[in-house]
Design an enzyme around this catalytic site. Structure first.
Site, PDB file in Angstrom:
ATOM      1  N   ARG A 124       0.839  -1.205   0.000  1.00 60.44           N
ATOM      2  CA  ARG A 124       0.000   0.000   0.000  1.00 60.44           C
ATOM      3  C   ARG A 124       0.870   1.251   0.000  1.00 60.44           C
ATOM      4  O   ARG A 124       0.532   2.265   0.588  1.00 60.44           O
ATOM      5  CB  ARG A 124      -0.898   0.005   1.210  1.00 60.44           C
ATOM      6  CG  ARG A 124      -0.163  -0.136   2.525  1.00 60.44           C
ATOM      7  CD  ARG A 124      -1.049   0.306   3.631  1.00 60.44           C
ATOM      8  NE  ARG A 124      -0.478   0.011   4.926  1.00 60.44           N
ATOM      9  CZ  ARG A 124      -1.041   0.406   6.050  1.00 60.44           C
ATOM     10  NH1 ARG A 124      -2.148   1.098   6.020  1.00 60.44           N
ATOM     11  NH2 ARG A 124      -0.496   0.116   7.194  1.00 60.44           N
ATOM     12  N   GLY A 157      -4.853  -1.691   0.066  1.00 61.57           N
ATOM     13  CA  GLY A 157      -3.840  -0.714  -0.342  1.00 61.57           C
ATOM     14  C   GLY A 157      -4.014   0.659   0.280  1.00 61.57           C
ATOM     15  O   GLY A 157      -3.311   1.596  -0.065  1.00 61.57           O
ATOM     16  N   ARG A 215      15.431  -2.731   3.528  1.00 58.15           N
ATOM     17  CA  ARG A 215      15.169  -3.451   4.775  1.00 58.15           C
ATOM     18  C   ARG A 215      15.993  -4.737   4.805  1.00 58.15           C
ATOM     19  O   ARG A 215      16.456  -5.199   3.763  1.00 58.15           O
ATOM     20  CB  ARG A 215      13.681  -3.829   4.833  1.00 58.15           C
ATOM     21  CG  ARG A 215      12.743  -2.645   4.647  1.00 58.15           C
ATOM     22  CD  ARG A 215      11.462  -3.073   3.920  1.00 58.15           C
ATOM     23  NE  ARG A 215      10.663  -1.912   3.505  1.00 58.15           N
ATOM     24  CZ  ARG A 215       9.654  -1.405   4.196  1.00 58.15           C
ATOM     25  NH1 ARG A 215       9.299  -1.961   5.320  1.00 58.15           N
ATOM     26  NH2 ARG A 215       8.999  -0.358   3.757  1.00 58.15           N
ATOM     27  N   ASP A 284      11.231  -7.373   7.900  1.00 58.61           N
ATOM     28  CA  ASP A 284      10.869  -6.393   6.869  1.00 58.61           C
ATOM     29  C   ASP A 284      10.690  -5.003   7.467  1.00 58.61           C
ATOM     30  O   ASP A 284      10.510  -4.040   6.729  1.00 58.61           O
ATOM     31  CB  ASP A 284       9.582  -6.821   6.145  1.00 58.61           C
ATOM     32  CG  ASP A 284       8.443  -7.115   7.106  1.00 58.61           C
ATOM     33  OD1 ASP A 284       8.634  -7.983   7.985  1.00 58.61           O
ATOM     34  OD2 ASP A 284       7.387  -6.484   7.003  1.00 58.61           O
ATOM     35  N   ASN A 285      10.747  -4.911   8.773  1.00 58.42           N
ATOM     36  CA  ASN A 285      10.584  -3.610   9.414  1.00 58.42           C
ATOM     37  C   ASN A 285      11.886  -3.122  10.047  1.00 58.42           C
ATOM     38  O   ASN A 285      11.869  -2.251  10.907  1.00 58.42           O
ATOM     39  CB  ASN A 285       9.478  -3.669  10.464  1.00 58.42           C
ATOM     40  CG  ASN A 285       8.108  -3.870   9.825  1.00 58.42           C
ATOM     41  OD1 ASN A 285       7.898  -3.478   8.675  1.00 58.42           O
ATOM     42  ND2 ASN A 285       7.186  -4.477  10.543  1.00 58.42           N
TER      43      ASN A 285
END
Ligand code: AMP
Ligand code: MG
Length: 525
Positions: A124, A157, A215, A284-285
Site C-alpha cells: 500500500r 492498499g 530493509r 521487513d521492518n
C-alpha cells in the site's frame, strides 16, 4: 494563475482546515496549475535495482487535501512552497505523477513473528523518488496508503487517517528525542472512506521521508528470488548510499555487515533509553540505514516493566520492551545469512566471519546501552560498578511500577540536591534511599559541578513523550470531530521534549494505570 477557490469540494477536509504544522503558508493561493511544482526527483533505485520492484502508480482519489504539513522538513528537502497546495496534495497522494518520475512498489520478503514470508513488498505504498537534501544526503520520498499494488495480497492498499496521523506524531517525536527514524512530511486526506475493523474511517496518505527503504527483508527477497548476484548488487547499492567510504575497500561486504550491526545496535539502545516499544520488529521492518520504520503497533511505556507489550497480535510478547535487544540479534543473524556468499569464497570461512559478528552483538549492545544510561544518570566517567547501579535503579522502578520517563527526568533535580520529586514517584519512597546514596557517592567521584550535571541530564531525559492516552485523545479529536487542536498541542509538546513549557503539564503525566492496562495497538491499519 487560475486559483481553485471555486472548485467544489466533496469531502469534509478543505484547505482552510490545514493543521499547518510549522505552518508558513496558511493562506496559500491554492494553485492547481501554472505554479512551480517542479521537484528534482532522482530515481537510482529504479535504474539500478530492476527485479526488486514493480513500477506502479497511485490510485485516483476523490478529494485530496493536505491536512498536516511539515514545513521544516520540506525546507530541509528543498521542496517548493507550491507543494503545500491542492496540486501538491495530488502529488503527495500519488495520483499525479510529475514528468520524469517513476514511482515504484518495492519488493521485500521478511520473517514475521519468526516465520519466513518470501514475498511481502509495498502492498500500500510507493517510492515516488529520491531527493538530495540541503546537506547532500539522498532521501526517499515514499507514499503510504496510495492504493493497491502487485504486492497487496488481498489488502485494499489504503490507510486510515488515524494511523497515519499517529505515525506522523510519533515519528516526529522520536526524531526530536534524537532517535534515528523515517520522517513525516505530510498527511493527505483522500476524501474516501475506507472499511476498517471498527467501521469506515477517512482514508489518508502519509508522505514519508527516509534515508532509504532498504530493509533486512529486501536482502532476503534478493537472496531467495534472485541469488548472490542480486544480493551483491543490492549490497553495493546500499553501500553507495549509506557507507560510500567503503566502496573501494577490500572486504567491503563484511565491513557493511559491521556497519549495519552498529547502526541497528545504536537504534535499539536508543529505543530502550526512551521507553519505546516498536511492537513489530519483523525483518521487513528493520532498515539497513538504522532508522526506525513502521509505526503500526508501536507505543511508549509509562510504568517501567520489561514485559510491556501493547500490540494486539503479539500474544507471546515476542516484541515486548525487554525483548527488543534479543530480537535485534535474531534479525541481524537473518541479515548476515543473506550476505554469506559475499563474505568469502570459502563458505565455511564466510559463515565463521558472520557468526563471530553476530555473536558479538549482545556485548556490543550492552556497551552502547550502558554508555547511554550513564548519560541519563549524569555520569561523566566510566566505572566498573556502573552497570550494577543502573540495574539497581531499574529494579526499583519495576518493583514499584514507576514511570520510566519521569523517574529519569526527576533524577536531574536529585543530582542537584533535591530528590523529593523523584521519591514522590514511589509508593514507598524509603526504598529509594540506599540507591540514591550509592548514586550520589558515585557522582561525587566525577568532577562535574551539580548544576552542570543537572543541565546535562535535562538534555537527555525528556519531559514529554507521546503518551498513549494523549495520542489517542489527539487522534480521536482529529478523526471523529475534525478538531486538530489536541494534535497540534501534542506536537508542540513532543517536538521539543526536553524543554519545559507552561500549560503543558498534562503531557508530562502518565496515563491512568487502567488506561495502559487495556490499551492495544494494531498493525497494518
Ligand atoms: P506491516 O504490518 O505494516 O509491516 O505490513 C506488512 C505487509 O502487509 C506489508 O507488505 C504491507 O505492505 C502489507 N499491508 C499492510 N496493510 C495493507 C493494506 N491495507 N493493503 C495492502 N497491503 C497491506
Ligand atoms: Mg512494514
Amino acid at each position: 494563475m487560475p486559483a481553485e477557490a471555486s472548485t467544489k469540494k466533496t469531502g469534509n477536509a478543505s484547505d482552510t482546515e490545514v493543521i499547518g504544522w510549522r505552518r508558513v503558508n496558511h493562506h496559500h493561493p491554492d494553485p492547481l496549475t501554472g505554479c512551480d511544482l517542479s521537484i528534482p526527483f532522482e530515481n537510482t533505485y529504479f535504474r539500478e535495482l530492476e527485479g526488486l520492484y514493480r513500477s506502479w502508480k497511485g490510485d485516483s482519489v476523490p478529494d485530496p487535501n493536505i491536512l498536516i504539513f511539515n514545513q521544516g522538513l520540506a525546507d530541509e528537502l528543498g521542496l517548493p512552497p507550491a507543494l503545500h497546495s491542492r496540486a501538491g496534495a495530488r502529488l503527495l497522494c500519488g495520483m499525479t505523477v510529475p514528468e520524469g518520475v517513476t514511482p515504484l512498489a518495492q519488493a521485500y520478503a521478511g520473517h514475521q513473528f519468526g516465520n519466513f514470508v518470501p514475498q511481502l513488498g509495498d502492498g500500500r505504498a510507493l517510492l515516488l523518488g529520491e531527493l538530495v537534501d540541503s546537506e547532500g544526503r539522498r532521501r526517499d520520498l515514499h507514499l503510504k496508503g496510495s492504493g493497491a499494488t502487485p504486492f497487496s495480497r488481498g489488502g485494499d492498499g489504503k490507510a486510515g487517517l488515524g494511523p497515519m496521523l499517529r505515525e506522523f506524531a510519533i515519528s516526529e517525536a522520536l526524531h526530536a528525542l534524537g532517535v534515528p527514524t523515517t520522517r513525516s512530511l505530510a498527511v493527505v486526506t483522500t476524501g474516501e472512506r475506507i472499511a476498517r475493523q471498527n467501521g469506515p474511517e477517512p482514508g489518508a496518505v502519509l508522505a514519508r521521508v527516509a534515508a532509504s527503504h532498504i530493509r533486512v527483508g529486501t536482502f532476503q527477497y534478493a537472496a531467495v528470488h534472485h541469488g548472490p548476484r542480486m544480493v551483491r548488487r543490492l549490497a553495493d547499492y546500499a553501500i553507495a548510499r549509506h557507507d560510500p567510504e567503503l566502496r573501494e575497500r577490500e572486504g567491503r561486504h563484511l565491513l557493511f555487515l559491521e556497519r549495519v550491526i552498529e547502526r541497528q545496535v545504536r537504534l535499539v539502545a536508543r529505543w530502550m533509553q526512551v521507553g519505546f516499544i516498536h511492537g513489530v520488529m519483523n525483518t521487513d521492518n528493520m532498515t539497513v540505514s538504522g532508522e526506525t520504520i513502521d509505526y503500526g503497533p508501536c507505543a511508549f511505556m509509562d510504568a517501567y516493566h520489561p514485559a510491556t507489550v501493547f500490540s494486539s497480535i503479539d500474544h507471546q510478547g515476542r516484541y515486548a520492551y525487554g525483548n527488543q535487544p534479543r530480537i535485534l540479534q535474531w534479525n541481524l543473524a537473518r541479515f548476515a545469512e543473506t550476505l554469506i556468499p559475499l563474505l568469502d569464497d570459502d563458505e565455511e570461512r564466510a559463515l565463521e566471519l558472520a557468526t563471530e559478528r553476530i555473536q558479538a552483538v549482545p556485548t556490543r549492545f550492552a556497551r552502547v546501552w550502558l554508555e547511554g544510561m550513564r548519560l541519563k544518570l549524569g555520569m561523566e566517567s566510566a566505572e566498573e560498578g556502573d552497570r550494577r547501579l543502573v540495574e539497581g535503579l531499574l529494579a526499583l522502578l519495576r518493583e514499584q511500577g514507576v514511570d520510566f520517563t519521569l523517574a529519569f527526568r526527576r533524577l536531574g533535580d536529585a543530582a542537584a540536591g533535591d530528590p523529593r520529586g523523584f521519591q514522590e514517584l514511589f509508593s514507598d519512597p524509603a526504598v529509594t534511599v540506599p540507591w540514591l546514596e550509592r548514586w550520589r557517592a558515585r557522582l561525587a567521584r566525577d568532577s562535574l559541578p551539580d548544576h552542570r550535571r543537572r543541565d546535562r541530564m535535562m538534555r537527555v531525559n525528556p519531559l514529554y513523550i507521546p503518551r498513549n492516552h494523549k495520542v489517542e485523545e489527539a487522534l480521536r479529536s482529529s478523526v471523529e470531530r475534525g478538531d486538530p487542536g489536541p494534535l497540534e498541542r501534542l506536537l508542540q509538546a513532543v517536538v521539543s521534549p526536553f524543554e519545559e513549557k507552561p500549560g503543558m503539564d498534562d503531557f508530562a503525566r502518565p496515563a491512568p494505570p487502567e488506561f495502559n492496562a487495556s490499551y492495544r495497538t494494531f498493525c497494518g491499519t
